[in-house]
Design an enzyme around this catalytic site. Structure first.
Site, PDB file in Angstrom:
ATOM      1  N   TYR A   1       6.406  -7.989  16.043  1.00  0.00           N
ATOM      2  CA  TYR A   1       6.456  -6.965  14.985  1.00  0.00           C
ATOM      3  C   TYR A   1       6.924  -5.624  15.575  1.00  0.00           C
ATOM      4  CZ  TYR A   1       4.562  -3.397  11.812  1.00  0.00           C
ATOM      5  OH  TYR A   1       4.404  -2.296  10.998  1.00  0.00           O
TER       6      TYR A   1
ATOM      7  N   MET B   1       0.816  -1.219   0.000  1.00  0.00           N
ATOM      8  CA  MET B   1       0.000   0.000   0.000  1.00  0.00           C
ATOM      9  C   MET B   1       0.851   1.271   0.000  1.00  0.00           C
ATOM     10  SD  MET B   1      -2.838   1.562   2.637  1.00  0.00           S
ATOM     11  CE  MET B   1      -2.021   1.161   4.114  1.00  0.00           C
ATOM     12  N   ILE B   2       1.701   1.425   1.004  1.00  0.00           N
ATOM     13  CA  ILE B   2       2.437   2.682   1.128  1.00  0.00           C
ATOM     14  C   ILE B   2       3.501   2.787   0.038  1.00  0.00           C
ATOM     15  CG2 ILE B   2       3.895   4.075   2.669  1.00  0.00           C
ATOM     16  CD1 ILE B   2       2.335   2.668   5.035  1.00  0.00           C
TER      17      ILE B   2
ATOM     18  N   GLN C   1      10.125   0.518   2.592  1.00  0.00           N
ATOM     19  CA  GLN C   1       8.795   0.203   3.133  1.00  0.00           C
ATOM     20  C   GLN C   1       8.582  -1.296   3.318  1.00  0.00           C
ATOM     21  OE1 GLN C   1       6.881   2.919   3.897  1.00  0.00           O
ATOM     22  NE2 GLN C   1       8.638   4.051   3.131  1.00  0.00           N
TER      23      GLN C   1
ATOM     24  N   LYS D   1       1.367  -6.834  -8.142  1.00  0.00           N
ATOM     25  CA  LYS D   1       1.847  -6.072  -9.310  1.00  0.00           C
ATOM     26  C   LYS D   1       0.778  -5.097  -9.794  1.00  0.00           C
ATOM     27  CE  LYS D   1       5.668  -8.727 -10.841  1.00  0.00           C
ATOM     28  NZ  LYS D   1       6.178  -9.897 -11.459  1.00  0.00           N
TER      29      LYS D   1
ATOM     30  N   PHE E   1     -16.193  -4.338  17.859  1.00  0.00           N
ATOM     31  CA  PHE E   1     -16.247  -4.788  19.257  1.00  0.00           C
ATOM     32  C   PHE E   1     -17.031  -3.772  20.079  1.00  0.00           C
ATOM     33  CE2 PHE E   1     -11.807  -6.733  18.446  1.00  0.00           C
ATOM     34  CZ  PHE E   1     -12.399  -7.889  17.939  1.00  0.00           C
TER      35      PHE E   1
ATOM     36  N   ALA F   1       8.460  -4.938   4.538  1.00  0.00           N
ATOM     37  CA  ALA F   1       8.563  -5.557   5.865  1.00  0.00           C
ATOM     38  C   ALA F   1       7.509  -6.636   5.974  1.00  0.00           C
ATOM     39  CB  ALA F   1       8.315  -4.507   6.954  1.00  0.00           C
TER      40      ALA F   1
ATOM     41  N   LYS G   1      -4.219  -6.427   1.279  1.00  0.00           N
ATOM     42  CA  LYS G   1      -3.905  -6.716   2.688  1.00  0.00           C
ATOM     43  C   LYS G   1      -4.975  -7.553   3.376  1.00  0.00           C
ATOM     44  CE  LYS G   1      -1.542  -3.708   5.031  1.00  0.00           C
ATOM     45  NZ  LYS G   1      -0.970  -2.497   5.652  1.00  0.00           N
TER      46      LYS G   1
HETATM   47  N1  LIG Z   1      -0.261   0.308   7.072  1.00  0.00           N
HETATM   48  C1  LIG Z   1      -0.055   0.731   8.304  1.00  0.00           C
HETATM   49  O1  LIG Z   1      -1.009   1.099   9.012  1.00  0.00           O
HETATM   50  C2  LIG Z   1       1.335   0.759   8.870  1.00  0.00           C
HETATM   51  C3  LIG Z   1       1.499   1.217  10.203  1.00  0.00           C
HETATM   52  C4  LIG Z   1       2.780   1.246  10.739  1.00  0.00           C
HETATM   53  C5  LIG Z   1       3.872   0.879   9.980  1.00  0.00           C
HETATM   54  N2  LIG Z   1       3.707   0.405   8.718  1.00  0.00           N
HETATM   55  C6  LIG Z   1       4.892   0.017   7.954  1.00  0.00           C
HETATM   56  O2  LIG Z   1       4.858   0.611   6.665  1.00  0.00           O
HETATM   57  C7  LIG Z   1       5.498  -0.243   5.717  1.00  0.00           C
HETATM   58  C8  LIG Z   1       4.568  -0.465   4.533  1.00  0.00           C
HETATM   59  O3  LIG Z   1       3.364  -1.041   5.021  1.00  0.00           O
HETATM   60  P1  LIG Z   1       2.098  -1.302   4.108  1.00  0.00           P
HETATM   61  O4  LIG Z   1       0.906  -0.997   4.916  1.00  0.00           O
HETATM   62  O5  LIG Z   1       2.292  -0.679   2.786  1.00  0.00           O
HETATM   63  O6  LIG Z   1       2.167  -2.900   4.026  1.00  0.00           O
HETATM   64  P2  LIG Z   1       2.079  -3.892   2.788  1.00  0.00           P
HETATM   65  O7  LIG Z   1       2.050  -5.247   3.404  1.00  0.00           O
HETATM   66  O8  LIG Z   1       0.999  -3.466   1.884  1.00  0.00           O
HETATM   67  O9  LIG Z   1       3.483  -3.650   2.067  1.00  0.00           O
HETATM   68  C9  LIG Z   1       4.664  -4.289   2.438  1.00  0.00           C
HETATM   69  C10 LIG Z   1       5.291  -4.790   1.156  1.00  0.00           C
HETATM   70  O10 LIG Z   1       6.565  -5.374   1.475  1.00  0.00           O
HETATM   71  C11 LIG Z   1       6.721  -6.521   0.649  1.00  0.00           C
HETATM   72  N3  LIG Z   1       7.687  -7.416   1.291  1.00  0.00           N
HETATM   73  C12 LIG Z   1       7.562  -8.038   2.493  1.00  0.00           C
HETATM   74  N4  LIG Z   1       8.628  -8.795   2.721  1.00  0.00           N
HETATM   75  C13 LIG Z   1       9.451  -8.648   1.645  1.00  0.00           C
HETATM   76  C14 LIG Z   1      10.695  -9.194   1.286  1.00  0.00           C
HETATM   77  N5  LIG Z   1      11.338 -10.081   2.088  1.00  0.00           N
HETATM   78  N6  LIG Z   1      11.260  -8.835   0.116  1.00  0.00           N
HETATM   79  C15 LIG Z   1      10.625  -7.974  -0.717  1.00  0.00           C
HETATM   80  N7  LIG Z   1       9.432  -7.418  -0.438  1.00  0.00           N
HETATM   81  C16 LIG Z   1       8.852  -7.754   0.735  1.00  0.00           C
HETATM   82  C17 LIG Z   1       5.334  -7.141   0.565  1.00  0.00           C
HETATM   83  O11 LIG Z   1       5.179  -7.997  -0.554  1.00  0.00           O
HETATM   84  C18 LIG Z   1       4.468  -5.898   0.483  1.00  0.00           C
HETATM   85  O12 LIG Z   1       4.237  -5.522  -0.864  1.00  0.00           O
HETATM   86  C19 LIG Z   1       5.870  -1.510   6.470  1.00  0.00           C
HETATM   87  O13 LIG Z   1       7.235  -1.435   6.838  1.00  0.00           O
HETATM   88  C20 LIG Z   1       4.980  -1.480   7.704  1.00  0.00           C
HETATM   89  O14 LIG Z   1       5.556  -2.175   8.780  1.00  0.00           O
HETATM   90  C21 LIG Z   1       2.447   0.359   8.141  1.00  0.00           C
END
Ligand SMILES: NC(=O)c1ccc[n+]([C@@H]2O[C@H](COP(=O)([O-])OP(=O)(O)OC[C@H]3O[C@@H](n4cnc5c(N)ncnc54)[C@H](O)[C@@H]3O)[C@@H](O)[C@H]2O)c1
Length: 307
Positions: free
Chosen positions: A135, A11-12, A70, A38, A197, A72, A174
């Site tokens: 996490y 997403m981000i 990003q 993709k 809830f 994780a 997600k």
């Molecule tokens: N969405 C939220 O509310 C939120 C809040 C706090 C922190 N975060 C952090 O922001 C970042 C982005 O989060 P998001 O919401 O876009 O999540 P997301 O799960 O949509 O995106 C994470 C992306 O990382 C990729 N990924 C994971 N492991 C990988 C690897 N080993 N190699 C290559 N790619 C890999 C996944 O395929 C995924 O596309 C993350 O680090 C997350 O921890 C998000």
């Protein structure tokens, strides 16, 4: 400028990659697409690399002006500590080392409000970290690793962003981990009673992904090595989200309140945005009412395109 966005299928990451490209930058997108998809990058014109951040040969990408990290494991229920640390922490250190080796001066990385765990609200950067799951621990460790690396390698600046509850376009993949706003939208827009809830007074600091992208741009300009909150500073209850969604969707569905089965459940998140405001110069422009309105408009458009 030339940037790498890791987790660009997520997403981000996808929102960031598309935004940077729209500003005329050369953007390289990296993801292993096991969670992200993709299709999130269907409008992206840059190069998409499919690879694992743990083993990727970064050197072949050459010298970059900045890295937006990003990628994780974002599933907070993952219990495999070794896996969590290797993807979220060790792979991040590899990226910092690549930056150091190749003269890339800026790494902006995703931390999380999960570093505060059940800490008191509003949550401030100088508050003791108290992660409530592996996490959250991994995000605390990322911040420590960034501090250690940058103290030994002053040529690289690493800025952490402690995102609160992010919502917005490109989060379909997600599934159950998508934002509460998206879950409630899905229920209401399909004519089902929204389920939360008892009694829906739990609150979150919901931050719109467009503000998260703006925070990343501020972090790129910032010259220090700190970690900053990225929220709105506003506590919004689930009941308030339901009220807004009912209004924007012209629905009048009553809420179905049910017992919370979890022993551990986070009742509240709220960012103290003073430091971000003063030092990072980041001011969110999407309070929940405006962000949810924008998001609902986007979601409804997608729905009509999908037929
Ligand atoms: N969405 C939220 O509310 C939120 C809040 C706090 C922190 N975060 C952090 O922001 C970042 C982005 O989060 P998001 O919401 O876009 O999540 P997301 O799960 O949509 O995106 C994470 C992306 O990382 C990729 N990924 C994971 N492991 C990988 C690897 N080993 N190699 C290559 N790619 C890999 C996944 O395929 C995924 O596309 C993350 O680090 C997350 O921890 C998000």
């Amino acid at each position: 400028m030339k940037f790498l966005v890791t987790g660009a299928g997520g997403m981000i990451g996808a929102n960031l990659a598309l935004y940077l490209e729209s500003q005329g930058h050369e953007v390289l997108a990296l993801d292993h697409f096991s969670v992200g998809v993709k299709s999130n990058l269907k409008d992206f014109k840059g190069i998409v690399y499919t690879g694992d951040i743990c083993t990727y040969n970064y050197d072949k990408l050459g010298k970059l002006d900045g890295i937006f990290h990003q990628a994780a494991i974002t599933d907070t229920t993952v219990m495999d500590e070794k896996l969590m640390m290797s993807v979220n922490v060790d792979a991040f250190v590899k990226i910092l080392e690549y930056a150091g080796r190749t003269g890339c001066q800026k790494v902006v990385y995703a931390s999380s409000a999960a570093t505060y765990g059940k800490g008191g609200v509003p949550m401030s950067e100088d508050q003791e970290s108290a992660p409530a799951n592996i996490y959250g621990v991994s995000k605390v460790e990322m911040e420590k690793a960034a501090k250690e690396f940058t103290s030994q390698n002053p040529g690289v600046k690493a800025v952490g962003l402690r995102y609160f509850n992010v919502y917005g376009p490109l989060e379909f993949h997600k599934k159950s981990a998508a934002s509460m706003i998206y879950q409630l939208y899905k229920q209401i827009s399909s004519g089902k009673a929204p389920r939360v809830f008892k009694m829906g007074e739990q609150f979150r600091d919901f931050v719109y992904v467009k503000d998260v992208v703006r925070a990343n741009m501020k972090a790129f300009e910032y010259r220090g090595n700190d970690a900053f909150n990225v929220g709105t500073g506003l506590p919004t209850t689930f009941n308030q989200v339901i009220e807004l969604l009912n209004r924007f969707l012209d629905a009048h569905l009553p809420t179905d309140y049910f017992d919370n089965p979890y022993d551990f459940y986070q009742e509240a998140t709220q960012a103290n945005m003073s430091l971000s405001d003063k030092v990072l110069k980041f001011k969110p422009i999407y309070p929940p009412e405006k962000g949810i309105a924008d998001y609902v408009e986007w979601l409804q458009k997608q729905k009509s395109l999908d037929g």
